[in-house]
Every structure is written in structure tokens, then in C-alpha cells.
Write a protein that holds these residues in place. Structure first.
Motif, mmCIF file in Angstrom:
data_model
loop_
_atom_site.group_PDB
_atom_site.id
_atom_site.type_symbol
_atom_site.label_atom_id
_atom_site.label_comp_id
_atom_site.label_asym_id
_atom_site.label_seq_id
_atom_site.Cartn_x
_atom_site.Cartn_y
_atom_site.Cartn_z
ATOM 1 N N THR A 73 5.758 4.843 2.209
ATOM 2 C CA THR A 73 5.577 6.283 2.350
ATOM 3 C C THR A 73 6.443 7.028 1.346
ATOM 4 O O THR A 73 7.221 6.417 0.594
ATOM 5 C CB THR A 73 5.945 6.731 3.762
ATOM 6 O OG1 THR A 73 7.357 6.493 3.972
ATOM 7 C CG2 THR A 73 5.150 5.949 4.816
ATOM 8 N N ALA A 74 6.328 8.352 1.335
ATOM 9 C CA ALA A 74 7.147 9.171 0.442
ATOM 10 C C ALA A 74 8.629 8.944 0.727
ATOM 11 O O ALA A 74 9.460 8.933 -0.192
ATOM 12 C CB ALA A 74 6.789 10.645 0.606
ATOM 13 N N GLU A 75 8.958 8.734 1.994
ATOM 14 C CA GLU A 75 10.354 8.474 2.364
ATOM 15 C C GLU A 75 10.832 7.141 1.786
ATOM 16 O O GLU A 75 11.950 7.039 1.277
ATOM 17 C CB GLU A 75 10.493 8.464 3.883
ATOM 18 C CG GLU A 75 11.929 8.283 4.365
ATOM 19 C CD GLU A 75 12.048 8.335 5.873
ATOM 20 O OE1 GLU A 75 13.168 8.094 6.381
ATOM 21 O OE2 GLU A 75 11.028 8.618 6.548
ATOM 22 N N ASP A 76 9.966 6.124 1.851
ATOM 23 C CA ASP A 76 10.324 4.816 1.293
ATOM 24 C C ASP A 76 10.524 4.896 -0.214
ATOM 25 O O ASP A 76 11.360 4.190 -0.786
ATOM 26 C CB ASP A 76 9.233 3.789 1.598
ATOM 27 C CG ASP A 76 9.071 3.533 3.077
ATOM 28 O OD1 ASP A 76 10.104 3.425 3.763
ATOM 29 O OD2 ASP A 76 7.919 3.455 3.549
ATOM 30 N N LEU A 126 0.848 -1.193 0.000
ATOM 31 C CA LEU A 126 0.000 0.000 0.000
ATOM 32 C C LEU A 126 0.878 1.236 0.000
ATOM 33 O O LEU A 126 1.755 1.386 0.857
ATOM 34 C CB LEU A 126 -0.922 0.006 1.222
ATOM 35 C CG LEU A 126 -1.786 1.251 1.408
ATOM 36 C CD1 LEU A 126 -2.762 1.424 0.251
ATOM 37 C CD2 LEU A 126 -2.546 1.181 2.736
ATOM 38 N N VAL A 127 0.660 2.112 -0.966
ATOM 39 C CA VAL A 127 1.357 3.409 -1.013
ATOM 40 C C VAL A 127 0.425 4.428 -0.369
ATOM 41 O O VAL A 127 -0.666 4.679 -0.872
ATOM 42 C CB VAL A 127 1.668 3.805 -2.465
ATOM 43 C CG1 VAL A 127 2.359 5.163 -2.509
ATOM 44 C CG2 VAL A 127 2.518 2.738 -3.146
ATOM 45 N N SER A 128 0.859 4.990 0.750
ATOM 46 C CA SER A 128 -0.065 5.844 1.491
ATOM 47 C C SER A 128 0.683 6.953 2.225
ATOM 48 O O SER A 128 1.827 6.783 2.648
ATOM 49 C CB SER A 128 -0.855 5.001 2.508
ATOM 50 O OG SER A 128 -1.880 5.739 3.114
ATOM 51 N N GLY A 129 0.021 8.079 2.361
ATOM 52 C CA GLY A 129 0.586 9.222 3.073
ATOM 53 C C GLY A 129 -0.259 10.452 2.818
ATOM 54 O O GLY A 129 -0.817 10.605 1.726
ATOM 55 N N ARG A 130 -0.369 11.317 3.806
ATOM 56 C CA ARG A 130 -1.183 12.526 3.655
ATOM 57 C C ARG A 130 -0.677 13.393 2.518
ATOM 58 O O ARG A 130 -1.458 14.096 1.863
ATOM 59 C CB ARG A 130 -1.191 13.316 4.968
ATOM 60 C CG ARG A 130 -1.890 12.603 6.126
ATOM 61 C CD ARG A 130 -1.918 13.476 7.375
ATOM 62 N NE ARG A 130 -2.692 14.694 7.143
ATOM 63 C CZ ARG A 130 -4.003 14.769 7.310
ATOM 64 N NH1 ARG A 130 -4.690 13.703 7.694
ATOM 65 N NH2 ARG A 130 -4.637 15.902 7.111
#
Length: 266
Positions: free
Chosen positions: A209-212, A83-87
Motif C-alpha cells: 500500500t501507499a503506507e508500505d 501487488l501494489v494496490s490502493g484506491r
């Protein structure tokens, strides 16, 4: 053969409503499902895996509840899910979504320890109907693409596709790796069993996340996607028909003939 299928969780379009005041989609109480065209892409991927061997991985971009859609995919043949997720990804248009997914592909390849031979997407999502994410994903990855596939066959490092067109279908072939978007297949997607549902619930779904993904949201211009939605509305429905009721058949037929004659249709 390593296959990646991109899926999206969408509201059930049979129950969509638009708020008359805000002109936005009413999501409260509306069930979410796996985008129907993505279910066909997954079915195509699973069938290829069964024919030639390999692994099917699914990835979705969305809020935490999108994990439910991935669980559904795991119950019908997918082997792993991310799952690619983040605000910071909220409100992404198709350009931003495809860019994020292109980084997700690379991140998942690294985690899985092997590159993907084939990337499958549904031809479009039923909530946006743009049909843009698949082709844009291919462009970001620098891969060949075939759209509107209705049948897929893998052989000798290439994929042969029956591509839907107005006159029937085109037969096209491209080398792998490639991106293919899928329409409704001649066969329906398989249904999960009780056992497969239970097994899917136990499988972990890593969140990227965006960092990943090694994405700097501010620098790459994702914050505030280029597309701006001015308004959303449901189309008005005009009722122009006339119902002839309460008359014997011969009188009703005579009245219908009179109406058609007056309208200069007859």
C-alpha cells in the motif's frame, strides 16, 4: 542475479469496445490478460536466470484482480510476486505510475533483502501504448536504461542488448543495475503446465500500500495525475472498396480494367 519484472494486467485488446454515450472503455465482460510485451520481458528474465542463476520477482500495480496476472507470471518461471494496490493509486497516469513503481522497487528490495541487478519492462502496454513507464522508472531510480531490447545477454556485471531500430538492430552495452524495456522476442514466451499452475495458486502475493511504500499521496501530488483525458473514441472505418461478383472471369476483368481506367490508375 536478482531480476525484477514489472507487469500490467490489461483488457484483451481483441475484444475492446467503447461506450458510444460515455466514450469510455467498456470493461464488463472483457477478459483481462498479462500485457503481451510484459510476457516477453518475463521470458527474458527467466532465461537470464536459467543461464546465470538467481531469482525473478514480478510486481504489478493495479486493483485486487491484478493478482490473477501475477499468478500467471508465477506459473511460467517467476519466483515471487508483489501487488501494489490502493484506491489512492486509481487513475494514475504514466508519471504517477512510474513514481509509485520506483518506490515499490525499493520496498521489494527491502523485503527480499537484496537490491535488483536488472529491472525489465515490456516496451509498452497495449491499452495505453505510451511506452513511457519504463524510461520514467529508470529516471526516478537514477539507473541507465536501454529500450526496445530484442535480445539480452548478461556477462561480467554488464548487460548486452540487441536494440530494435528501423534498419535492423543496434548492439548496446551498459553496466548493471539497469532498466531494460523489451519488445517481441524471437522466441515465444513459455506456457504454464498443470503442475506449475497449481504451485502458483499456493504462493502468497503480498499487497503493498501507499503506507508500505512510504508515499504521502497528498504531498507528492499523485492525487489527480497531471494527464487529463478529454475523450476516448474508436477510429472510424471507411469502406471505399468495390466488389465485382456474379460475373465470368473475363467480364469481371474487363469491368475492373474499365474502373481502373476511369479512376486514372491505369
Amino acid at each position: 542475479m536478482n531480476i525484477l519484472v514489472c507487469v500490467k494486467q490489461v483488457p484483451d485488446t481483441n475484444e475492446i469496445k467503447i461506450d458510444p454515450e460515455t466514450h469510455t472503455l467498456v470493461r464488463a465482460g472483457v477478459p483481462s490478460i498479462v500485457n503481451p510485451f510484459d510476457t516477453y520481458a518475463l521470458e527474458a528474465g527467466v532465461r537470464i536466470k536459467e543461464a546465470v542463476g538467481g531469482k525473478v520477482v514480478v510486481v504489478s500495480m493495479g486493483p485486487e484482480q491484478a493478482a490473477d496476472a501475477l499468478k500467471t507470471c508465477l506459473s511460467v518461471g517467476a519466483d515471487a510476486a508483489y501487488l501494489v494496490s490502493g484506491r489512492e493509486f486509481g487513475g494514475s497516469d504514466t508519471l504517477a505510475t512510474s513514481f509509485i513503481l520506483s518506490h515499490a522497487v525499493k520496498a521489494v528490495e527491502e523485503k527480499e533483502g537484496a537490491p535488483f541487478d536488472l529491472i525489465l519492462c515490456g516496451k509498452q502496454a497495449v491499452d495505453g501504448d505510451t511506452a513511457q513507464v519504463g524510461p520514467e522508472l529508470a529516471e526516478h531510480l537514477g539507473l541507465p536504461q536501454i529500450t526496445y531490447a530484442m535480445d539480452l545477454t548478461v556477462e561480467d556485471g554488464a548487460i548486452q542488448v540487441k536494440r530494435e531500430c528501423d534498419e535492423g538492430y543496434d548492439l548496446m552495452t551498459t553496466s548493471l543495475p539497469a532498466v531494460v524495456t523489451v519488445v517481441k522476442l524471437p522466441t515465444e514466451p513459455r506456457y504454464p503446465t498443470i503442475r506449475s499452475k497449481m504451485a502458483a495458486k499456493k504462493k502468497p502475493i503480498p499487497v503493498l500500500t501507499a503506507e508500505d511504500l512510504k508515499i504521502d499521496v497528498a504531498r507528492c501530488g499523485l492525487k489527480g495525475s497531471p494527464t487529463k483525458v478529454k475523450s476516448t473514441y474508436t477510429p472510424s472505418r471507411e469502406k471505399n472498396g468495390m466488389k465485382i461478383a456474379g460475373l465470368p472471369a473475363d467480364e469481371a476483368a474487363a469491368q475492373l480494367a474499365t474502373l481502373l481506367t476511369d479512376a486514372k490508375i491505369l
